[in-house]
Design a protein around this motif. Sequence first.
Motif, PDB file in Angstrom:
ATOM      1  N   HIS A 197      -0.035   7.014   3.657  1.00  0.00           N
ATOM      2  CA  HIS A 197       0.859   6.639   2.663  1.00  0.00           C
ATOM      3  C   HIS A 197       2.314   6.822   3.525  1.00  0.00           C
ATOM      4  O   HIS A 197       3.302   6.076   3.267  1.00  0.00           O
ATOM      5  CB  HIS A 197       0.691   7.436   1.344  1.00  0.00           C
ATOM      6  CG  HIS A 197       1.777   6.966   0.252  1.00  0.00           C
ATOM      7  ND1 HIS A 197       3.251   7.763   0.368  1.00  0.00           N
ATOM      8  CD2 HIS A 197       1.848   6.133  -0.424  1.00  0.00           C
ATOM      9  CE1 HIS A 197       3.886   7.175  -0.633  1.00  0.00           C
ATOM     10  NE2 HIS A 197       2.944   6.175  -1.370  1.00  0.00           N
ATOM     11  N   MET A 221       0.139  -0.763  -2.077  1.00  0.00           N
ATOM     12  CA  MET A 221       1.574  -0.752  -1.769  1.00  0.00           C
ATOM     13  C   MET A 221       1.859  -2.218  -1.372  1.00  0.00           C
ATOM     14  O   MET A 221       0.742  -3.042  -1.241  1.00  0.00           O
ATOM     15  CB  MET A 221       1.799   0.194  -0.387  1.00  0.00           C
ATOM     16  CG  MET A 221       1.727   1.711  -0.858  1.00  0.00           C
ATOM     17  SD  MET A 221       1.833   2.398   0.617  1.00  0.00           S
ATOM     18  CE  MET A 221       3.605   2.575   1.047  1.00  0.00           C
ATOM     19  N   TRP A 222       3.057  -2.619  -1.014  1.00  0.00           N
ATOM     20  CA  TRP A 222       3.375  -3.975  -0.727  1.00  0.00           C
ATOM     21  C   TRP A 222       4.139  -4.124   0.429  1.00  0.00           C
ATOM     22  O   TRP A 222       5.077  -3.154   0.745  1.00  0.00           O
ATOM     23  CB  TRP A 222       4.016  -4.692  -1.750  1.00  0.00           C
ATOM     24  CG  TRP A 222       4.600  -5.874  -1.801  1.00  0.00           C
ATOM     25  CD1 TRP A 222       3.968  -7.197  -1.825  1.00  0.00           C
ATOM     26  CD2 TRP A 222       5.967  -6.244  -1.505  1.00  0.00           C
ATOM     27  NE1 TRP A 222       4.753  -8.072  -1.764  1.00  0.00           N
ATOM     28  CE2 TRP A 222       6.117  -7.600  -1.612  1.00  0.00           C
ATOM     29  CE3 TRP A 222       7.266  -5.578  -1.549  1.00  0.00           C
ATOM     30  CZ2 TRP A 222       7.018  -8.389  -1.559  1.00  0.00           C
ATOM     31  CZ3 TRP A 222       8.554  -6.340  -1.530  1.00  0.00           C
ATOM     32  CH2 TRP A 222       8.482  -7.771  -1.521  1.00  0.00           C
ATOM     33  N   LEU A 223       3.786  -4.928   1.296  1.00  0.00           N
ATOM     34  CA  LEU A 223       4.810  -5.246   2.732  1.00  0.00           C
ATOM     35  C   LEU A 223       5.356  -6.677   2.748  1.00  0.00           C
ATOM     36  O   LEU A 223       4.530  -7.638   2.486  1.00  0.00           O
ATOM     37  CB  LEU A 223       3.866  -5.013   3.832  1.00  0.00           C
ATOM     38  CG  LEU A 223       4.414  -5.196   5.200  1.00  0.00           C
ATOM     39  CD1 LEU A 223       5.653  -4.006   5.356  1.00  0.00           C
ATOM     40  CD2 LEU A 223       3.443  -5.188   6.410  1.00  0.00           C
ATOM     41  N   ARG A 260       7.752   0.408   6.244  1.00  0.00           N
ATOM     42  CA  ARG A 260       8.153  -0.643   5.304  1.00  0.00           C
ATOM     43  C   ARG A 260       9.585  -0.370   5.447  1.00  0.00           C
ATOM     44  O   ARG A 260      10.594  -1.288   5.234  1.00  0.00           O
ATOM     45  CB  ARG A 260       7.713  -0.385   3.982  1.00  0.00           C
ATOM     46  CG  ARG A 260       8.082  -1.549   3.013  1.00  0.00           C
ATOM     47  CD  ARG A 260       7.398  -1.544   2.047  1.00  0.00           C
ATOM     48  NE  ARG A 260       7.427  -0.193   1.256  1.00  0.00           N
ATOM     49  CZ  ARG A 260       6.666   0.155   0.257  1.00  0.00           C
ATOM     50  NH1 ARG A 260       5.992  -0.662  -0.428  1.00  0.00           N
ATOM     51  NH2 ARG A 260       6.933   1.118  -0.335  1.00  0.00           N
ATOM     52  N   TYR A 294      -1.798  -2.553   3.433  1.00  0.00           N
ATOM     53  CA  TYR A 294      -0.889  -2.008   2.455  1.00  0.00           C
ATOM     54  C   TYR A 294      -1.668  -2.516   1.118  1.00  0.00           C
ATOM     55  O   TYR A 294      -1.482  -1.313   0.099  1.00  0.00           O
ATOM     56  CB  TYR A 294       0.373  -2.991   2.418  1.00  0.00           C
ATOM     57  CG  TYR A 294       1.473  -2.072   3.498  1.00  0.00           C
ATOM     58  CD1 TYR A 294       2.320  -1.451   2.930  1.00  0.00           C
ATOM     59  CD2 TYR A 294       1.513  -2.376   4.941  1.00  0.00           C
ATOM     60  CE1 TYR A 294       3.297  -0.838   3.823  1.00  0.00           C
ATOM     61  CE2 TYR A 294       2.215  -1.850   5.593  1.00  0.00           C
ATOM     62  CZ  TYR A 294       3.402  -0.782   5.149  1.00  0.00           C
ATOM     63  OH  TYR A 294       4.162  -0.343   5.795  1.00  0.00           O
ATOM     64  N   LEU A 341       2.839   4.273   6.307  1.00  0.00           N
ATOM     65  CA  LEU A 341       3.147   2.759   5.615  1.00  0.00           C
ATOM     66  C   LEU A 341       4.484   2.877   4.720  1.00  0.00           C
ATOM     67  O   LEU A 341       5.422   1.849   5.144  1.00  0.00           O
ATOM     68  CB  LEU A 341       2.162   2.341   4.767  1.00  0.00           C
ATOM     69  CG  LEU A 341       0.661   2.358   5.251  1.00  0.00           C
ATOM     70  CD1 LEU A 341      -0.195   1.695   4.136  1.00  0.00           C
ATOM     71  CD2 LEU A 341       0.896   1.319   6.427  1.00  0.00           C
ATOM     72  N   THR A 342       5.098   3.969   4.396  1.00  0.00           N
ATOM     73  CA  THR A 342       6.235   4.090   3.552  1.00  0.00           C
ATOM     74  C   THR A 342       7.284   3.950   4.738  1.00  0.00           C
ATOM     75  O   THR A 342       8.421   3.377   4.718  1.00  0.00           O
ATOM     76  CB  THR A 342       6.204   5.286   2.716  1.00  0.00           C
ATOM     77  OG1 THR A 342       5.434   5.361   1.693  1.00  0.00           O
ATOM     78  CG2 THR A 342       7.947   5.484   2.010  1.00  0.00           C
ATOM     79  N   LYS A 392      -0.864  -6.555   6.019  1.00  0.00           N
ATOM     80  CA  LYS A 392      -0.421  -6.710   4.413  1.00  0.00           C
ATOM     81  C   LYS A 392      -1.568  -6.385   3.682  1.00  0.00           C
ATOM     82  O   LYS A 392      -1.583  -5.727   2.718  1.00  0.00           O
ATOM     83  CB  LYS A 392      -0.100  -8.007   4.523  1.00  0.00           C
ATOM     84  CG  LYS A 392       1.201  -8.546   4.762  1.00  0.00           C
ATOM     85  CD  LYS A 392       1.546  -9.945   4.386  1.00  0.00           C
ATOM     86  CE  LYS A 392       3.015 -10.139   4.697  1.00  0.00           C
ATOM     87  NZ  LYS A 392       3.386 -11.741   4.317  1.00  0.00           N
TER      88      LYS A 392
END
Length: 184
Positions: A77, A117-119, A84, A112, A80-81, A109
């Motif tokens: 997490h 989550m979203w990328l 992004r 994520y 990835l945060t 993608k």
Amino acid sequence: MRKITIDIETSGTEYGCFIYQIAALVWDENGIIADFEGRMMPSEKIGYDFNKKTMSWWQNQPKEVYFYVTGGKESVHKVLTEFRYFLYENIDEDTAIWTHAAFDIPLLKYFYKMHGMWLNIPTFAQYDIRTIQMLYDSDRKIVNGIKKKIKGLHDAKSDCEYHMKYVNKLIYNNEKTDKDDPSW
């Protein structure tokens, strides 16, 4: 114009594999502007695909490479945060994103999405390194020469550096990448 190279190292080649490492370099005609590297440890909450063939390949790499790539300590997490946010800060409407677009971007993608989550990586900004290799360096002489000069590990960050130099030489005709100074 800003350019970005993105590379990942994974536990497989299919959706659902674990991504051990994400790296990116941002550069322009004057050199490197920013860089990112995140090395993650698998979350116990998610069942990843650890492909036997890929994992065997990793275990046959030099030990320092295997342990470096697979030995991340950061949470998925967190990395990835941060990645992004890094992209948000470095992509504008004129940015060219160079990667193995048919591999890295879809797997990223999906990864994520696996983590809720979203990328957003704009499709119109993606350019594929394999395509330019096929068109301009099918015998791989240029890319192999650049790899020898860098002498880095086979990890995402080293791959971003040689992809940057490769793209600069083939597409942007920036001869600064031929200097011996690895920082350019």
